[in-house]
Design a protein around this motif. Structure first.
Motif, PDB file in Angstrom:
ATOM      1  N   ALA A  83      33.027 -22.284  -7.180  1.00  0.00           N
ATOM      2  CA  ALA A  83      31.918 -21.350  -6.965  1.00  0.00           C
ATOM      3  C   ALA A  83      30.691 -21.773  -7.777  1.00  0.00           C
ATOM      4  O   ALA A  83      29.557 -21.714  -7.285  1.00  0.00           O
ATOM      5  CB  ALA A  83      32.349 -19.938  -7.352  1.00  0.00           C
ATOM      6  N   ALA A  84      30.925 -22.246  -9.003  1.00  0.00           N
ATOM      7  CA  ALA A  84      29.806 -22.673  -9.842  1.00  0.00           C
ATOM      8  C   ALA A  84      29.134 -23.916  -9.280  1.00  0.00           C
ATOM      9  O   ALA A  84      27.901 -24.056  -9.331  1.00  0.00           O
ATOM     10  CB  ALA A  84      30.293 -22.939 -11.264  1.00  0.00           C
ATOM     11  N   ALA A  85      29.949 -24.816  -8.724  1.00  0.00           N
ATOM     12  CA  ALA A  85      29.395 -26.051  -8.163  1.00  0.00           C
ATOM     13  C   ALA A  85      28.766 -25.817  -6.795  1.00  0.00           C
ATOM     14  O   ALA A  85      27.888 -26.572  -6.373  1.00  0.00           O
ATOM     15  CB  ALA A  85      30.490 -27.114  -8.057  1.00  0.00           C
ATOM     16  N   GLY A  86      29.232 -24.776  -6.100  1.00  0.00           N
ATOM     17  CA  GLY A  86      28.693 -24.468  -4.781  1.00  0.00           C
ATOM     18  C   GLY A  86      29.603 -24.830  -3.630  1.00  0.00           C
ATOM     19  O   GLY A  86      29.444 -24.300  -2.537  1.00  0.00           O
ATOM     20  N   SER A  87      30.579 -25.723  -3.880  1.00  0.00           N
ATOM     21  CA  SER A  87      31.500 -26.128  -2.822  1.00  0.00           C
ATOM     22  C   SER A  87      32.596 -27.003  -3.413  1.00  0.00           C
ATOM     23  O   SER A  87      32.476 -27.500  -4.538  1.00  0.00           O
ATOM     24  CB  SER A  87      30.775 -26.897  -1.710  1.00  0.00           C
ATOM     25  N   LEU A  88      33.650 -27.193  -2.645  1.00  0.00           N
ATOM     26  CA  LEU A  88      34.708 -28.113  -3.073  1.00  0.00           C
ATOM     27  C   LEU A  88      34.165 -29.520  -3.195  1.00  0.00           C
ATOM     28  O   LEU A  88      34.464 -30.239  -4.164  1.00  0.00           O
ATOM     29  CB  LEU A  88      35.869 -28.073  -2.067  1.00  0.00           C
TER      30      LEU A  88
ATOM     31  N   GLY B  26      31.919 -28.784   3.710  1.00  0.00           N
ATOM     32  CA  GLY B  26      32.322 -29.139   2.360  1.00  0.00           C
ATOM     33  C   GLY B  26      32.639 -27.966   1.459  1.00  0.00           C
ATOM     34  O   GLY B  26      32.972 -28.159   0.291  1.00  0.00           O
ATOM     35  N   LEU B  27      32.539 -26.722   1.976  1.00  0.00           N
ATOM     36  CA  LEU B  27      32.748 -25.557   1.121  1.00  0.00           C
ATOM     37  C   LEU B  27      34.186 -25.479   0.625  1.00  0.00           C
ATOM     38  O   LEU B  27      34.434 -25.345  -0.579  1.00  0.00           O
ATOM     39  CB  LEU B  27      32.377 -24.279   1.869  1.00  0.00           C
ATOM     40  N   VAL B  28      35.162 -25.559   1.533  1.00  0.00           N
ATOM     41  CA  VAL B  28      36.568 -25.417   1.136  1.00  0.00           C
ATOM     42  C   VAL B  28      37.420 -26.613   1.564  1.00  0.00           C
ATOM     43  O   VAL B  28      38.637 -26.591   1.397  1.00  0.00           O
ATOM     44  CB  VAL B  28      37.168 -24.116   1.711  1.00  0.00           C
ATOM     45  N   SER B  29      36.816 -27.623   2.125  1.00  0.00           N
ATOM     46  CA  SER B  29      37.543 -28.846   2.476  1.00  0.00           C
ATOM     47  C   SER B  29      36.609 -30.037   2.321  1.00  0.00           C
ATOM     48  O   SER B  29      35.392 -29.909   2.421  1.00  0.00           O
ATOM     49  CB  SER B  29      38.089 -28.785   3.908  1.00  0.00           C
ATOM     50  N   ALA B  30      37.211 -31.178   2.039  1.00  0.00           N
ATOM     51  CA  ALA B  30      36.412 -32.388   1.823  1.00  0.00           C
ATOM     52  C   ALA B  30      37.301 -33.601   2.038  1.00  0.00           C
ATOM     53  O   ALA B  30      38.526 -33.488   2.160  1.00  0.00           O
ATOM     54  CB  ALA B  30      35.821 -32.397   0.407  1.00  0.00           C
ATOM     55  N   GLY B  31      36.679 -34.752   2.083  1.00  0.00           N
ATOM     56  CA  GLY B  31      37.412 -36.000   2.174  1.00  0.00           C
ATOM     57  C   GLY B  31      36.984 -36.927   1.048  1.00  0.00           C
ATOM     58  O   GLY B  31      35.864 -36.819   0.536  1.00  0.00           O
TER      59      GLY B  31
ATOM     60  N   ILE C 225      41.836 -26.243   0.114  1.00  0.00           N
ATOM     61  CA  ILE C 225      42.243 -25.279  -0.915  1.00  0.00           C
ATOM     62  C   ILE C 225      43.134 -24.190  -0.321  1.00  0.00           C
ATOM     63  O   ILE C 225      43.116 -23.923   0.878  1.00  0.00           O
ATOM     64  CB  ILE C 225      41.023 -24.638  -1.606  1.00  0.00           C
ATOM     65  N   GLY C 226      43.915 -23.545  -1.220  1.00  0.00           N
ATOM     66  CA  GLY C 226      44.735 -22.415  -0.821  1.00  0.00           C
ATOM     67  C   GLY C 226      43.914 -21.141  -0.743  1.00  0.00           C
ATOM     68  O   GLY C 226      42.910 -20.999  -1.448  1.00  0.00           O
ATOM     69  N   ALA C 227      44.378 -20.205   0.075  1.00  0.00           N
ATOM     70  CA  ALA C 227      43.620 -18.970   0.272  1.00  0.00           C
ATOM     71  C   ALA C 227      44.024 -17.864  -0.694  1.00  0.00           C
ATOM     72  O   ALA C 227      43.169 -17.126  -1.188  1.00  0.00           O
ATOM     73  CB  ALA C 227      43.798 -18.485   1.715  1.00  0.00           C
ATOM     74  N   ASN C 228      45.336 -17.748  -0.983  1.00  0.00           N
ATOM     75  CA  ASN C 228      45.826 -16.624  -1.777  1.00  0.00           C
ATOM     76  C   ASN C 228      46.215 -17.003  -3.197  1.00  0.00           C
ATOM     77  O   ASN C 228      46.384 -16.133  -4.045  1.00  0.00           O
ATOM     78  CB  ASN C 228      47.024 -15.980  -1.074  1.00  0.00           C
ATOM     79  N   ASP C 229      46.402 -18.271  -3.451  1.00  0.00           N
ATOM     80  CA  ASP C 229      46.708 -18.784  -4.785  1.00  0.00           C
ATOM     81  C   ASP C 229      45.852 -20.018  -5.018  1.00  0.00           C
ATOM     82  O   ASP C 229      45.411 -20.665  -4.062  1.00  0.00           O
ATOM     83  CB  ASP C 229      48.189 -19.148  -4.915  1.00  0.00           C
ATOM     84  N   ARG C 230      45.658 -20.369  -6.287  1.00  0.00           N
ATOM     85  CA  ARG C 230      44.859 -21.549  -6.593  1.00  0.00           C
ATOM     86  C   ARG C 230      45.717 -22.801  -6.438  1.00  0.00           C
ATOM     87  O   ARG C 230      46.666 -23.012  -7.210  1.00  0.00           O
ATOM     88  CB  ARG C 230      44.298 -21.488  -8.017  1.00  0.00           C
ATOM     89  N   TRP C 231      45.408 -23.578  -5.450  1.00  0.00           N
ATOM     90  CA  TRP C 231      45.992 -24.902  -5.313  1.00  0.00           C
ATOM     91  C   TRP C 231      45.095 -25.752  -4.423  1.00  0.00           C
ATOM     92  O   TRP C 231      44.334 -25.233  -3.612  1.00  0.00           O
ATOM     93  CB  TRP C 231      47.416 -24.851  -4.762  1.00  0.00           C
TER      94      TRP C 231
END
Length: 241
Positions: free
Chosen positions: A10-15, A38-43, A58-64
């Motif tokens: 969130a601080a960086a703005g995206s994954l 690039g918000l929640v997925s990237a390569g 990224i995971g939706a309900n837990d951090r992974w």
């Protein structure tokens, strides 16, 4: 994105941005490729021929953070970790062309399948592994004897045995490449309820031949193969893969 789970993202703005920032902090050179914004997925790009960018999500309900690395139509590495730095290190190892065993040994959250390890040894190893797996599956399906007869008859023929075999609802397909999407050369469906064995261009496509036995079906299928067809090669039916 849940900012409570992913305050760094969130601080960086995206994954994608978080990966770039962390890589810079760790003095690791990475080329991050935003996916779906690039918000929640990237390569993470790879400079090694045959390796596609490492997918990160990224995971939706837990951090992974999940990763998946594909090459020539085969998933070579996969895994999940709560530490984004692990992902950066995995991306660097993926880009630098380290062997799958070296990548996995350094990052224990990663998994490498037997098929992926066979891929590193070459397409002949992938074909051999696939045939062994198919024969084991047929042996376990004692209630479907026609399938077992078909697998054994196909394996006994050198022209089919050099191809990558797979099963789709009991129908065998034979591909001249080891990665998905396959380049299917011919297919055979086993006898069901006393019916004939069916030879087809592709699984579940129109029938091009019917026979009474598995051996006859194999002979018919072999007669339909392109002249001079050799062993299955690495890669996929997509020429740009």
């Amino acid at each position: 994105m849940n900012s409570d789970l992913y305050p760094d993202l969130a601080a960086a703005g995206s994954l994608a941005a978080a990966l770039e920032q962390l890589a810079a902090e760790l003095c690791i050179d990475l080329t991050v490729l935003p996916q779906d914004g690039g918000l929640v997925s990237a390569g993470i790009a790879s400079s090694i021929p045959g390796r596609r960018p490492l997918s990160v999500f990224i995971g939706a309900n837990d951090r992974w953070f999940g990763v998946s690395g594909w090459g020539q139509g085969i998933e070579l590495i996969t895994g999940a970790t709560s530490d984004l730095a692990d992902v950066v290190r995995a991306g660097a190892a993926w880009d630098r062309g380290r062997s799958l065993r070296e990548v996995r040994d350094g990052l224990l959250f990663l998994r490498v399948s037997e098929r992926a390890e066979a891929h590193e040894r070459g397409p002949a190893s992938v074909v051999e592994l696939q045939w062994r797996t198919m024969r084991e599956q047929a042996a376990e399906a004692a209630h479907f004897s026609a399938f077992g007869k078909l697998v054994e008859a196909a394996h006994a023929d050198p022209k089919l045995r050099q191809l990558y075999v797979f099963s789709s609802h009991g129908t065998l397909g034979f591909s001249s490449c080891t990665g998905f999407p396959f380049r299917i050369e011919v297919a055979i469906a086993p006898s069901r309820s006393g019916g004939p064995y069916l030879v087809m261009e592709h699984p579940h496509a129109s029938v091009i031949g019917e026979t009474a036995t598995a051996e006859e079906a194999v002979a018919t299928a072999v007669s339909r193969l392109p002249t001079g067809l050799g062993p299955a090669v690495a890669g996929t039916a997509d020429r740009d893969e």
